[in-house]
Design a protein around this motif. Structure first.
Motif, PDB file in Angstrom:
ATOM      1  N   VAL A  38      -8.802  -4.621   0.127  1.00  0.00           N
ATOM      2  CA  VAL A  38      -8.432  -3.245  -0.192  1.00  0.00           C
ATOM      3  C   VAL A  38      -9.450  -2.282   0.415  1.00  0.00           C
ATOM      4  O   VAL A  38     -10.599  -2.629   0.632  1.00  0.00           O
ATOM      5  N   GLU A  39      -8.982  -1.062   0.690  1.00  0.00           N
ATOM      6  CA  GLU A  39      -9.824  -0.015   1.250  1.00  0.00           C
ATOM      7  C   GLU A  39     -10.090   1.049   0.189  1.00  0.00           C
ATOM      8  O   GLU A  39      -9.174   1.449  -0.538  1.00  0.00           O
ATOM      9  N   ALA A  40     -11.324   1.510   0.137  1.00  0.00           N
ATOM     10  CA  ALA A  40     -11.703   2.550  -0.825  1.00  0.00           C
ATOM     11  C   ALA A  40     -10.819   3.786  -0.650  1.00  0.00           C
ATOM     12  O   ALA A  40     -10.548   4.217   0.468  1.00  0.00           O
ATOM     13  N   GLY A  41     -10.330   4.315  -1.769  1.00  0.00           N
ATOM     14  CA  GLY A  41      -9.529   5.537  -1.756  1.00  0.00           C
ATOM     15  C   GLY A  41      -8.061   5.341  -1.440  1.00  0.00           C
ATOM     16  O   GLY A  41      -7.284   6.287  -1.522  1.00  0.00           O
ATOM     17  N   LYS A  42      -7.647   4.131  -1.105  1.00  0.00           N
ATOM     18  CA  LYS A  42      -6.253   3.871  -0.760  1.00  0.00           C
ATOM     19  C   LYS A  42      -5.474   3.458  -2.015  1.00  0.00           C
ATOM     20  O   LYS A  42      -5.980   2.736  -2.857  1.00  0.00           O
ATOM     21  N   ASP A  78       0.850  -1.177   0.000  1.00  0.00           N
ATOM     22  CA  ASP A  78       0.000   0.000   0.000  1.00  0.00           C
ATOM     23  C   ASP A  78       0.893   1.237   0.000  1.00  0.00           C
ATOM     24  O   ASP A  78       2.124   1.133   0.019  1.00  0.00           O
ATOM     25  N   ALA A  79       0.293   2.406  -0.032  1.00  0.00           N
ATOM     26  CA  ALA A  79       1.069   3.652  -0.118  1.00  0.00           C
ATOM     27  C   ALA A  79       1.930   3.892   1.120  1.00  0.00           C
ATOM     28  O   ALA A  79       2.905   4.626   1.063  1.00  0.00           O
ATOM     29  N   ASP A  80       1.578   3.261   2.249  1.00  0.00           N
ATOM     30  CA  ASP A  80       2.358   3.399   3.480  1.00  0.00           C
ATOM     31  C   ASP A  80       3.533   2.427   3.525  1.00  0.00           C
ATOM     32  O   ASP A  80       4.181   2.270   4.550  1.00  0.00           O
ATOM     33  N   LYS A  81       3.774   1.739   2.415  1.00  0.00           N
ATOM     34  CA  LYS A  81       4.861   0.765   2.265  1.00  0.00           C
ATOM     35  C   LYS A  81       4.669  -0.476   3.144  1.00  0.00           C
ATOM     36  O   LYS A  81       5.613  -1.171   3.459  1.00  0.00           O
ATOM     37  N   THR A  82       3.420  -0.720   3.527  1.00  0.00           N
ATOM     38  CA  THR A  82       3.111  -1.931   4.266  1.00  0.00           C
ATOM     39  C   THR A  82       2.970  -3.064   3.255  1.00  0.00           C
ATOM     40  O   THR A  82       2.226  -2.941   2.283  1.00  0.00           O
TER      41      THR A  82
END
Length: 147
Positions: free
Chosen positions: A116-120, A92-96
């Motif tokens: 997945v989460e909406a908008g992520k 994800d964008a947080d590098k997780t």
């Protein structure tokens, strides 16, 4: 009465055709450079991607998408040739690290289910198990929501 039945049938057929057409994934071709997250090819969460590693320096491909809705996403990576296994990494964008198939396996088809989460924003990384690629290495990547 006949006119009403015909209109109802036509409306039903047009709704069916539009729902089938919208079920098709968007088609993408990987374009270079996409060797880093900042160069990632932007795709949709419902996509069909044709990719390849054509040159010696091309050893990784990145794709990015933003989830339009929350749910379970299915990601499938399939090589064009049976002699070319690939690794599939998802972040994800947080590098997780969401998922990783870089286990040294020579399994050809990689399949991952991801919540997945909406908008992520998410990143998909594809790289050949054997580096550098010694010949044309092609693959198909598909993403779609599970019902």
């Amino acid at each position: 009465m006949k006119k009403r039945v015909c209109m109802t049938l036509l409306l039903g057929m047009s709704l069916l055709i539009s729902s089938v057409a919208s079920a098709r994934p968007a088609s993408f071709q990987d374009t270079e450079p996409n060797n880093t997250k900042s160069q990632a090819n932007v795709i949709t969460a419902h996509a069909a991607v044709s990719g390849s590693f054509k040159t010696e320096g091309d050893i990784v491909d990145y794709f990015a998408f933003t989830a339009p809705k929350s749910g379970k996403l299915l990601i499938i990576l399939q090589p064009v040739f049976t002699s070319d296994p690939y690794n599939l990494h998802l972040e994800d964008a947080d590098k997780t690290l969401a998922s990783d198939t870089a286990d040294g396996s020579t399994e050809l088809r990689r399949l991952v289910k991801l919540d997945v989460e909406a908008g992520k924003k998410y990143y998909i990384k594809v790289d050949p198990v054997e580096k550098p690629a010694t010949h044309y290495n092609g693959y198909h990547l598909s993403t779609s929501y599970l019902q």
